[in-house]
Design an enzyme around this catalytic site. Sequence first.
Site, PDB file in Angstrom:
ATOM      1  N   TYR A 101       0.801  -1.221   0.016  1.00 52.17           N
ATOM      2  CA  TYR A 101       0.003   0.032  -0.007  1.00 52.17           C
ATOM      3  C   TYR A 101       0.928   1.150   0.024  1.00 52.17           C
ATOM      4  O   TYR A 101       2.023   1.443   0.989  1.00 52.17           O
ATOM      5  CB  TYR A 101      -1.014  -0.082   1.178  1.00 52.17           C
ATOM      6  CG  TYR A 101      -1.690   1.236   1.202  1.00 52.17           C
ATOM      7  CD1 TYR A 101      -2.979   1.371   0.983  1.00 52.17           C
ATOM      8  CD2 TYR A 101      -0.985   2.497   2.055  1.00 52.17           C
ATOM      9  CE1 TYR A 101      -3.780   2.389   0.858  1.00 52.17           C
ATOM     10  CE2 TYR A 101      -2.105   3.585   2.039  1.00 52.17           C
ATOM     11  CZ  TYR A 101      -3.327   3.747   1.396  1.00 52.17           C
ATOM     12  OH  TYR A 101      -4.006   4.732   1.752  1.00 52.17           O
ATOM     13  N   GLU A 190      -3.571   7.617  -4.346  1.00 56.97           N
ATOM     14  CA  GLU A 190      -3.406   6.326  -3.553  1.00 56.97           C
ATOM     15  C   GLU A 190      -3.268   4.965  -4.488  1.00 56.97           C
ATOM     16  O   GLU A 190      -3.737   5.184  -5.555  1.00 56.97           O
ATOM     17  CB  GLU A 190      -4.790   6.000  -2.748  1.00 56.97           C
ATOM     18  CG  GLU A 190      -4.575   4.452  -1.902  1.00 56.97           C
ATOM     19  CD  GLU A 190      -5.851   4.386  -1.315  1.00 56.97           C
ATOM     20  OE1 GLU A 190      -5.933   4.251  -0.113  1.00 56.97           O
ATOM     21  OE2 GLU A 190      -6.604   3.970  -1.829  1.00 56.97           O
TER      22      GLU A 190
END
Length: 379
Positions: A101, A190
């Site tokens: 992530y 993101e």
Amino acid sequence: MKLHEYQARDILERFGLPVTGGGVASTPEEARQLAEQIGGKVVVKAQVQVGGRGKAGGVKLADTPEQTEEVARQILGMDIKGLTVEKVLVAEAITYDKELYLSAILDRTTKRIVLIASAEGGVEIEEVAKTNPEAIVKLAPDPLLGLQQYQAMQLAFDIGLKDGKQSRQFARIAMGIFKIFKDVDASLVEINPLVIKADGVLQALDSKILLDDSALFRHPDFEALRDTAGEPPAELQAREANITFIKLDGDIGCMVNGAGLAMATMDVVKMYGGEPANFLDIGGGANAQKVAAALNIILSDPNVKAVLINIFGGITRGDEVAKGIVAALGEVSRQVPMVVRLVGTNAEEGARILADAKLIPAGSLGEAAQRVVEVARGA
Ligand code: GDP
Ligand code: MN
């Protein structure tokens, strides 16, 4: 403003980050054609502006063009968290060993762009924050110096990447999203998951970008990317009427001119025990039409039990505001008690216009706030 995955992916690509290619299809046939062009296994992904599409059945793998068509038929038209899937992204399916992530957000506490990284990718970061908070690493680079190479490398090591080549790739991607964040005026960039493929190469499989609405004027080309499907109707109306509107959970609608006065008005409402239903700034010099639009937006919220109109006339004229209120009262679908405090330019004329309307006048902000809290409670 939220972007679709395929739009975010295009931006990442423009900045030289490793993304999966492919294209967007609106019909199962188009999806099949894309699969034919790509060749081999593909992934078909619902393009709706919500997270958790995978869990909701909006992300599926297909082995052949025929299967792609089949899968696209299932996904197109699907309802995911209240949004209908109009488009799917068809891209080469990637085999990978690990999901990471990585994101850049605006952190209001440190007042910096903060990078967030985790070796626990593929699930929503909020979930990791709850179940495994120590797996999340944060980095707040100096706003003047920006993200330095050594800091980006450190971030890679901190999430446990040991291989030098992988760490350098990770650092390059981190530098990339930091640059994107600043260049496009984002509030979030993101990548989740950022995968490590079998051959050790890192690739972004899913990306998300939120743009800062207040900076959109610097990027007129982004306006074409807007999809209003996921936008609440009241916010859409407000944006079109050039009104700053933020919905809140209370039951007292507020119409105010000026952001500072709107904040102060909400504070005073709260001080008297009320809960504002919204923040709304009609701006300076609003005409009757804008006032009417604002009132309609406020009343479209079924939670609103009473409205407080607090206008401090400067360039905004009291008579114009009053005319707008009267016009809006004639066309609104429902009536609720309204308390009006009108001072400044043409306030007397405004009061005369409002005299016949069934409104509750108030002399001061304190009195107005107290009164609106009472009437919202049915007193
Ligand atoms: P989200 O659920 O809305 O965040 O959508 P994602 O694009 O992140 O997809 C969810 C999950 O689908 C990912 O975490 C992966 O596990 C899987 N996925 C997405 N793209 C691929 C792919 O190309 N290959 C494989 N094997 N899995 C994929
Ligand atoms: Mn994802």
